[in-house]
Design an enzyme around this catalytic site. Structure first.
Site, short mmCIF file in Angstrom:
data_model
loop_
_atom_site.label_atom_id
_atom_site.label_comp_id
_atom_site.label_asym_id
_atom_site.label_seq_id
_atom_site.Cartn_x
_atom_site.Cartn_y
_atom_site.Cartn_z
N GLU A 132 -7.14 -9.77 -0.25
CA GLU A 132 -8.45 -10.03 0.34
C GLU A 132 -9.48 -9.11 -0.32
O GLU A 132 -9.80 -8.03 0.18
CB GLU A 132 -8.41 -9.82 1.85
CG GLU A 132 -9.68 -10.28 2.54
CD GLU A 132 -9.63 -10.14 4.05
OE1 GLU A 132 -10.64 -10.47 4.69
OE2 GLU A 132 -8.60 -9.70 4.57
N ASP A 157 6.59 0.88 5.70
CA ASP A 157 7.19 -0.35 6.22
C ASP A 157 6.07 -1.22 6.76
O ASP A 157 5.50 -0.94 7.82
CB ASP A 157 8.19 -0.01 7.32
CG ASP A 157 9.02 -1.22 7.75
OD1 ASP A 157 8.54 -2.35 7.60
OD2 ASP A 157 10.15 -1.02 8.26
N HIS A 171 -17.91 -12.98 1.61
CA HIS A 171 -16.62 -13.54 1.26
C HIS A 171 -16.77 -14.61 0.16
O HIS A 171 -16.00 -14.64 -0.80
CB HIS A 171 -15.94 -14.14 2.49
CG HIS A 171 -15.17 -13.15 3.29
ND1 HIS A 171 -13.81 -13.04 3.23
CD2 HIS A 171 -15.58 -12.20 4.17
CE1 HIS A 171 -13.39 -12.07 4.03
NE2 HIS A 171 -14.46 -11.55 4.61
N LYS A 195 7.96 -2.34 15.97
CA LYS A 195 7.45 -3.56 15.34
C LYS A 195 7.19 -4.68 16.35
O LYS A 195 7.38 -5.86 16.04
CB LYS A 195 8.40 -4.02 14.23
CG LYS A 195 8.56 -2.98 13.13
CD LYS A 195 9.69 -3.29 12.19
CE LYS A 195 9.86 -2.14 11.20
NZ LYS A 195 11.06 -2.27 10.37
#
Length: 369
Positions: free
Chosen positions: A52, A259, A354, A183
Site C-alpha cells: 500500500e 510474527d 490513493h 493472535k
C-alpha cells in the site's frame, strides 16, 4: 540519509528473477521521526514493508510533524510481559478452586522452576480462571529481548508438569487454553497485559495542525470522537478505537522479522485526541505489541540490517532493545494515524492521494525501494 516516501523516487528497470521461495515486499525507510521517552531518544528513520504505497507518505507527514516539535513524539513503555495459559481439568469447581489457591501460594517455587530452565524467562504473575470443572492458569513472564512465543511455551510446559505433580487429582487439558490470548482479538490482553504496552503522545501547536496537517484541532478531535470512539463502539470493537493501526504495524512487523499474525491483537488500541486551548493533544495507546529483536526470523539478512539501523542490536540490559523497538513502532503508528485522520477531515483528500500514488505506480510498472 532521509528517505521520506513523499520525496523518494521509485526505481525502474528489469524485474528481478522470479523465485517462488521468496515473496518480495516493497520497503522504504520513512522519516526520521523525532522520538523521546523512556525507551528511545533521537531522530530515527523507520522501515515500512507494504504494497500500500500511500502509507509511506502518510507516515512521512506525521514524521515531518514530529520534527517540528521539541521532544517530538513522547513514547512511554508502560509494561511488558508475555503470556501462556494452560488448561487443566478437575473433578469439579471446588477442586479446581483449591488447586488454584495452592498454585498462587507457591508462586516462588514456580518462579524457581522457570529460572532453572531459562536464562531470560522470569515468571511475574499467575492469573487463574475457573469455568465449571475447567481450571485455566494464565502465566505471565518477562522474556528479555525476545517476543517470547516459544520461550513462554517451554516455561509453561515445565510449570504444567510441576502443577500436575503437586495435584494428581487434576488432568492435563492443553498447553494453551486460549486465555493467553495469542493472535486473537480479546479483552484480556488489554486488561492484564501481553507483549510491550506503549503510549505515544504529542502536543501539536494549532499553527502546525493547519500548516502541516491542513486541518484544525477541533475538526480532528471531533472526527476522532465520531469515527474512532463512537464508530468503533457501534461496530462492537473489543477494547479498540482507532483508524488503521494495523497498516503501520504490519508494515513494521514485516520489515523487522516479527510474527505478522500478531497484528490481530497488536492493532487493538485507542486513539485519543483533545483540544488544549487550541493546540492538539494526540495519543495512540497500544497495549499489546508482540515484538522482539532476537529469535525466529531475526537472522535474515534484511531483518538483521534493519534492526542494526534502528539501533536495536546494541549492548543493553535484557529487554531494552525490544522496548526501543516497541517505542519506535508506537511512534510510527501515531504518525500514520494522525495523518489519515487529518486527511479524512477534508472531503476527497484521502481518495485523491490513493489514486495519484497507486495509479502512478501502476503506470510505471510498480516500484521498488
Amino acid at each position: 540519509m532521509t528517505t521520506d516516501a513523499a520525496s523518494a523516487t521509485p526505481e525502474s528497470g528489469t524485474p528481478a528473477e522470479y523465485d517462488e521461495r521468496v515473496t518480495p515486499i516493497p520497503t522504504r525507510w520513512v522519516g526520521p521521526i523525532r522520538v523521546s521517552g523512556n525507551a528511545v531518544e533521537g531522530e530515527i528513520e523507520v522501515p515500512l514493508a507494504t504494497y500500500e504505497s500511500p502509507l509511506w507518505p502518510s507516515v512521512g507527514r506525521g514524521a515531518r510533524l514530529s520534527r517540528q516539535i521539541e521532544g517530538g513524539i513522547v513514547a512511554t513503555v508502560v509494561g511488558e510481559r508475555m503470556t501462556r495459559s494452560v488448561l487443566l481439568r478437575a473433578r469439579g469447581a471446588g477442586a479446581a478452586h483449591l488447586a488454584s489457591i495452592d498454585v498462587q501460594q507457591r508462586f516462588d517455587e514456580l518462579a524457581a522452576v522457570v529460572a532453572a530452565q531459562s536464562r531470560f524467562a522470569q515468571l511475574v504473575e499467575i492469573h487463574p480462571e475457573i469455568v465449571g470443572d475447567l481450571l485455566f492458569l494464565r502465566f505471565a513472564f518477562t522474556t528479555g529481548d525476545a517476543s517470547g512465543h516459544n520461550m513462554v511455551t517451554a516455561a509453561s510446559e515445565a510449570l504444567l508438569s510441576t502443577v500436575l505433580a503437586w495435584h494428581p487429582e487434576l488432568e492435563y487439558g492443553s498447553i494453551s487454553g486460549n486465555y493467553c490470548s495469542d493472535k486473537k482479538a480479546t479483552a484480556v490482553n488489554g486488561i492484564l497485559g501481553r507483549g510491550r504496552s506503549v503510549v505515544a503522545e504529542m502536543l501539536i501547536p494549532a499553527a502546525l495542525v493547519e500548516s502541516t496537517l491542513r486541518s484544525s484541532t477541533q475538526r480532528i478531535v471531533d472526527l476522532n470522537t465520531g469515527k474512532n470512539l463512537v464508530g468503533s463502539t457501534i461496530a462492537g470493537a473489543l477494547r479498540s478505537a482507532n483508524a488503521h493501526y494495523a497498516n503501520m504495524l504490519l508494515a513494521f512487523y514485516l520489515a523487522t522479522g516479527q510474527d505478522a499474525a500478531n497484528i490481530v491483537e497488536g492493532s487493538q488500541g485507542i486513539t485519543y485526541a483533545e483540544n488544549r486551548d487550541g493546540d492538539l493533544y494526540f495519543s495512540t495507546t497500544l497495549p499489546h505489541l508482540i515484538v522482539g529483536t532476537v529469535g525466529n526470523g531475526k537472522h535474515l539478512p534484511g531483518v538483521n540490517a534493519a534492526l542494526d539501523r534502528l539501533g536495536c542490536r546494541e549492548e543493553r540490559e535484557p529487554g531494552a532493545n525490544a522496548r526501543r523497538l516497541a517505542a519506535l513502532i508506537a511512534a510510527s503508528v501515531l504518525c500514520g494515524e494522525i495523518s489519515l485522520l487529518a486527511a479524512q477531515t477534508n472531503p476527497g483528500e484521502l481518495m485523491a492521494a490513493h489514486v495519484a500514488m497507486e495509479r502512478g505506480a501502476a503506470r510505471r510498472g510498480g516500484s521498488k525501494a
